[in-house]
Design a protein around this motif. Structure first.
Motif, PDB file in Angstrom:
ATOM      1  N   SER A 259       0.813  -1.223   0.000  1.00 29.12           N
ATOM      2  CA  SER A 259       0.000   0.000   0.000  1.00 29.12           C
ATOM      3  C   SER A 259       0.845   1.271   0.000  1.00 29.12           C
ATOM      4  CB  SER A 259      -0.959   0.006   1.185  1.00 29.12           C
ATOM      5  OG  SER A 259      -0.263  -0.045   2.409  1.00 29.12           O
ATOM      6  N   LEU A 260       1.974   1.277   0.669  1.00 29.72           N
ATOM      7  CA  LEU A 260       2.805   2.487   0.730  1.00 29.72           C
ATOM      8  C   LEU A 260       3.219   2.982  -0.651  1.00 29.72           C
ATOM      9  CD1 LEU A 260       4.386   4.665   2.300  1.00 29.72           C
ATOM     10  CD2 LEU A 260       6.257   3.027   2.474  1.00 29.72           C
ATOM     11  N   PRO A 261       3.784   2.140  -1.527  1.00 27.01           N
ATOM     12  CA  PRO A 261       4.180   2.652  -2.847  1.00 27.01           C
ATOM     13  C   PRO A 261       2.996   3.208  -3.649  1.00 27.01           C
ATOM     14  CG  PRO A 261       5.189   0.522  -2.451  1.00 27.01           C
ATOM     15  CD  PRO A 261       4.212   0.752  -1.345  1.00 27.01           C
ATOM     16  N   ARG A 262       1.862   2.548  -3.562  1.00 28.75           N
ATOM     17  CA  ARG A 262       0.680   3.015  -4.292  1.00 28.75           C
ATOM     18  C   ARG A 262       0.225   4.381  -3.767  1.00 28.75           C
ATOM     19  NH1 ARG A 262      -3.433  -0.110  -2.436  1.00 28.75           N
ATOM     20  NH2 ARG A 262      -4.076   1.650  -1.188  1.00 28.75           N
ATOM     21  N   ASP A 263       0.159   4.508  -2.433  1.00 25.32           N
ATOM     22  CA  ASP A 263      -0.297   5.770  -1.848  1.00 25.32           C
ATOM     23  C   ASP A 263       0.701   6.900  -2.080  1.00 25.32           C
ATOM     24  OD1 ASP A 263      -2.611   4.530  -1.021  1.00 25.32           O
ATOM     25  OD2 ASP A 263      -2.023   4.387   1.085  1.00 25.32           O
ATOM     26  N   VAL A 264       1.994   6.606  -1.989  1.00 24.50           N
ATOM     27  CA  VAL A 264       3.006   7.637  -2.253  1.00 24.50           C
ATOM     28  C   VAL A 264       2.908   8.108  -3.698  1.00 24.50           C
ATOM     29  CG1 VAL A 264       5.492   8.054  -2.470  1.00 24.50           C
ATOM     30  CG2 VAL A 264       4.586   6.979  -0.416  1.00 24.50           C
ATOM     31  N   ALA A 265       2.679   7.187  -4.617  1.00 19.93           N
ATOM     32  CA  ALA A 265       2.516   7.578  -6.024  1.00 19.93           C
ATOM     33  C   ALA A 265       1.322   8.508  -6.187  1.00 19.93           C
ATOM     34  CB  ALA A 265       2.356   6.341  -6.897  1.00 19.93           C
ATOM     35  N   ALA A 266       0.241   8.233  -5.477  1.00 13.44           N
ATOM     36  CA  ALA A 266      -0.947   9.092  -5.568  1.00 13.44           C
ATOM     37  C   ALA A 266      -0.718  10.442  -4.888  1.00 13.44           C
ATOM     38  CB  ALA A 266      -2.151   8.390  -4.944  1.00 13.44           C
ATOM     39  N   LEU A 267      -0.012  10.451  -3.777  1.00 15.64           N
ATOM     40  CA  LEU A 267       0.225  11.703  -3.050  1.00 15.64           C
ATOM     41  C   LEU A 267       1.277  12.589  -3.718  1.00 15.64           C
ATOM     42  CD1 LEU A 267       0.224  10.314   0.595  1.00 15.64           C
ATOM     43  CD2 LEU A 267      -1.476  11.865  -0.387  1.00 15.64           C
ATOM     44  N   CYS A 268       2.273  11.970  -4.347  1.00 11.53           N
ATOM     45  CA  CYS A 268       3.397  12.729  -4.894  1.00 11.53           C
ATOM     46  C   CYS A 268       3.404  12.807  -6.417  1.00 11.53           C
ATOM     47  CB  CYS A 268       4.714  12.115  -4.430  1.00 11.53           C
ATOM     48  SG  CYS A 268       4.889  12.076  -2.634  1.00 11.53           S
ATOM     49  N   GLY A 269       2.515  12.082  -7.053  1.00  5.74           N
ATOM     50  CA  GLY A 269       2.482  12.060  -8.511  1.00  5.74           C
ATOM     51  C   GLY A 269       1.882  13.318  -9.098  1.00  5.74           C
ATOM     52  N   PRO A 270       1.956  13.444 -10.412  1.00  5.12           N
ATOM     53  CA  PRO A 270       1.409  14.630 -11.063  1.00  5.12           C
ATOM     54  C   PRO A 270      -0.108  14.704 -10.932  1.00  5.12           C
ATOM     55  CG  PRO A 270       2.059  13.000 -12.690  1.00  5.12           C
ATOM     56  CD  PRO A 270       2.504  12.486 -11.364  1.00  5.12           C
TER      57      PRO A 270
ATOM     58  N   SER B 287      -3.825  14.755 -11.947  1.00  9.76           N
ATOM     59  CA  SER B 287      -4.535  14.032 -12.996  1.00  9.76           C
ATOM     60  C   SER B 287      -6.034  14.164 -12.772  1.00  9.76           C
ATOM     61  CB  SER B 287      -4.136  12.550 -12.982  1.00  9.76           C
ATOM     62  OG  SER B 287      -4.586  11.945 -11.784  1.00  9.76           O
ATOM     63  N   LYS B 288      -6.821  13.572 -13.655  1.00  7.81           N
ATOM     64  CA  LYS B 288      -8.277  13.573 -13.466  1.00  7.81           C
ATOM     65  C   LYS B 288      -8.651  12.781 -12.218  1.00  7.81           C
ATOM     66  CE  LYS B 288      -9.507  14.028 -18.302  1.00  7.81           C
ATOM     67  NZ  LYS B 288     -10.164  13.402 -19.444  1.00  7.81           N
ATOM     68  N   LYS B 289      -7.878  11.751 -11.927  1.00 13.29           N
ATOM     69  CA  LYS B 289      -8.163  10.888 -10.786  1.00 13.29           C
ATOM     70  C   LYS B 289      -7.792  11.552  -9.458  1.00 13.29           C
ATOM     71  CE  LYS B 289      -7.649   6.017  -9.680  1.00 13.29           C
ATOM     72  NZ  LYS B 289      -6.982   4.775 -10.033  1.00 13.29           N
ATOM     73  N   VAL B 290      -6.633  12.219  -9.434  1.00 15.46           N
ATOM     74  CA  VAL B 290      -6.150  12.873  -8.219  1.00 15.46           C
ATOM     75  C   VAL B 290      -5.728  14.295  -8.551  1.00 15.46           C
ATOM     76  CG1 VAL B 290      -4.491  12.780  -6.323  1.00 15.46           C
ATOM     77  CG2 VAL B 290      -5.288  10.657  -7.345  1.00 15.46           C
ATOM     78  N   GLY B 291      -6.519  15.254  -8.090  1.00 10.95           N
ATOM     79  CA  GLY B 291      -6.202  16.664  -8.347  1.00 10.95           C
ATOM     80  C   GLY B 291      -5.381  17.243  -7.212  1.00 10.95           C
ATOM     81  N   GLY B 292      -5.249  18.518  -7.219  1.00 12.71           N
ATOM     82  CA  GLY B 292      -4.504  19.191  -6.170  1.00 12.71           C
ATOM     83  C   GLY B 292      -3.016  19.143  -6.395  1.00 12.71           C
ATOM     84  N   LYS B 293      -2.318  19.883  -5.577  1.00 14.50           N
ATOM     85  CA  LYS B 293      -0.859  19.984  -5.689  1.00 14.50           C
ATOM     86  C   LYS B 293      -0.204  18.738  -5.097  1.00 14.50           C
ATOM     87  CE  LYS B 293       2.969  22.953  -4.395  1.00 14.50           C
ATOM     88  NZ  LYS B 293       3.396  24.079  -3.578  1.00 14.50           N
ATOM     89  N   PRO B 294       0.742  18.125  -5.832  1.00 12.09           N
ATOM     90  CA  PRO B 294       1.422  16.964  -5.306  1.00 12.09           C
ATOM     91  C   PRO B 294       2.358  17.321  -4.142  1.00 12.09           C
ATOM     92  CG  PRO B 294       2.293  17.510  -7.454  1.00 12.09           C
ATOM     93  CD  PRO B 294       1.167  18.456  -7.192  1.00 12.09           C
ATOM     94  N   PHE B 295       2.520  16.374  -3.225  1.00 14.98           N
ATOM     95  CA  PHE B 295       3.468  16.534  -2.142  1.00 14.98           C
ATOM     96  C   PHE B 295       4.858  16.144  -2.657  1.00 14.98           C
ATOM     97  CE2 PHE B 295      -0.556  15.985   0.012  1.00 14.98           C
ATOM     98  CZ  PHE B 295      -0.506  16.981   0.975  1.00 14.98           C
ATOM     99  N   VAL B 296       5.889  16.627  -1.987  1.00 12.11           N
ATOM    100  CA  VAL B 296       7.269  16.308  -2.356  1.00 12.11           C
ATOM    101  C   VAL B 296       7.767  15.249  -1.385  1.00 12.11           C
ATOM    102  CG1 VAL B 296       9.616  17.212  -2.555  1.00 12.11           C
ATOM    103  CG2 VAL B 296       7.670  18.624  -3.251  1.00 12.11           C
TER     104      VAL B 296
END
Length: 86
Positions: free
Chosen positions: A62-73, A75-84
């Motif tokens: 779960s960690l790699p998937r969630d980090v990708a969603a939190l820090c990734g560019p 997208s339509k699926k996940v908006g907002g500013k990505p975390f670093v």
């Protein structure tokens, strides 16, 4: 739901600290499955949250998937500013 509580709490804190530039730290300790997609969206879209501390009991799934969603560019699926990632 966690995302509703998070938004409400941040909103109350912003009202209490009106006029000051306060940045919040969100500490998440998700279940083995990881963060719910609505929580991921909420974290990304809540501009007052500047840092996320992620406690993981399942760092290989779960960690790699969630980090990708939190820090990734954005997208339509996940908006907002990505975390670093630091």
């Amino acid at each position: 739901k966690a995302e509703d509580v998070l938004r409400g709490q941040v909103r109350r804190e912003q009202e209490r600290n009106a006029g000051s530039a306060v940045t919040y730290v969100a500490v998440v300790d998700p279940a083995r499955e990881g963060l719910h997609p609505d929580v991921l969206k909420c974290l990304r879209s809540t501009r007052a949250i500047g840092t996320v501390v992620y406690v993981s009991c399942n760092p290989h799934a779960s960690l790699p998937r969630d980090v990708a969603a939190l820090c990734g560019p954005t997208s339509k699926k996940v908006g907002g500013k990505p975390f670093v990632l630091e």
